[in-house]
Design an enzyme around this catalytic site. Sequence first.
Site: not given
Ligand code: 9MR
Length: 398
Positions: A212, A253, A289, A317
């Site tokens: 990101e 990513n 997402h 994801e």
């Molecule tokens: O799935 C992850 C969640 O458990 C955490 O609370 C969150 C915190 O930042 O991160 C989530 O995963 C993220 C991923 O690492 C990057 N892209 C977005 C995902 C959803 O927030």
Amino acid sequence: MTKTTVSFAALAALISVVSAQSPVWGQCGGVGWTGPTTCTAGNVCQEYSQYYSQCIPSGQATSVTSASQTSSASGSASTSTAKLHQLAVSKGKLYFGTATDNPELTDTAYDAILDDGTMFGQITPGNSMKWDATEPQQGVFSWTGADQIVNLAKGNGQILRGHNCVWYNQLPSWVSSGSFTAAQLTSIIQNHCSTLVGHYKGQIYSWDVVNEPFNDDGTWRSDVFYNTLGTSYVQIALEAARSADPDAKLYINEYNIEYAGAKATSLLNLVESLKAASVPLDGIGFQSHFIVGEVPTGLQTQLSTFAAQGVEVAITELDIRMTLPSTPALLAQQKTDYTNVIKACAFVEACVGMTIWDWTDKYSWVPSTFSGQGAACPWDENFVRKPAYDGIAIGLGN
Ligand code: 9MR
């Protein structure tokens, strides 16, 4: 008068239960949970569903509509008997996979489905490879959570995506609040990425080395890395990862690049300039997402456009959320949406595989982040397959 005697062992056990607190990202509640229900300092216990609560940093807490109010609408069910990874392989893909997270692994019914290598041929650790988990203090590395998932995947014959080396989020404060010279931060990134990637050398198919990097308007995200090093941090991280594991595919990513726009253009320009400078970069991850009814129609074109720059691509994801409660109509639309995303990857040769961001609504990140939304995964919170499951199978040609 009777005297009540409490043994020392019983007292000690009681004290440890009372005083124990879950660490950040640890479980802190849910049906059947007998562990700690409070969190260590700086974190709060966030309810995801009646079955699962997790400690998250206080700043990230939101009000949540419990997924328990959102069971799949009656009358909607999956009928496909196909296994998703098997279908993906028969379509010429490397994998169909899922994210998982350590606290969920105590759920044996969950494990039984996760461990099926014909269903999931690939695993991504949702949190345990991130910087706050792997290098919480400078130079002090911790592998417990990540090793658990790597070993589980290897035991099941599932390949792994590593997630991630450099991201603005989930940084320990020694990084995010540090004030470093460019030389110091360069060496901190090099040490973090090469130690992390090196620890799993030969065991990871692909790494999200940079996660990101852009804002939605296509400008660079302001964080300690960009603010200290400008855009060069991307190259520094990619080169460190390449030397640590020359066989791993190295990815950037990102989200909101699944349709044409300023953010996708900035990333495309970055890919072009990294390639021109022979910086090691092998892939682009499309997080995906999505929202029910709003899957970008240009997804397949975007995958092809990036692939034309000489990288592979992947859906990394995937989930498709809806405003709760779910209805048969929403679930039917979600099925179509899943089909369209999976087809977009299936039709692009350079798209190597698809990963869903956990397979069950029971452990989805969505309700805790988007209040009133959820039901984003292909299995509901009781592990019952939704129409979305059939949608994926259709997208994979079944
Ligand atoms: O799935 C992850 C969640 O458990 C955490 O609370 C969150 C915190 O930042 O991160 C989530 O995963 C993220 C991923 O690492 C990057 N892209 C977005 C995902 C959803 O927030």
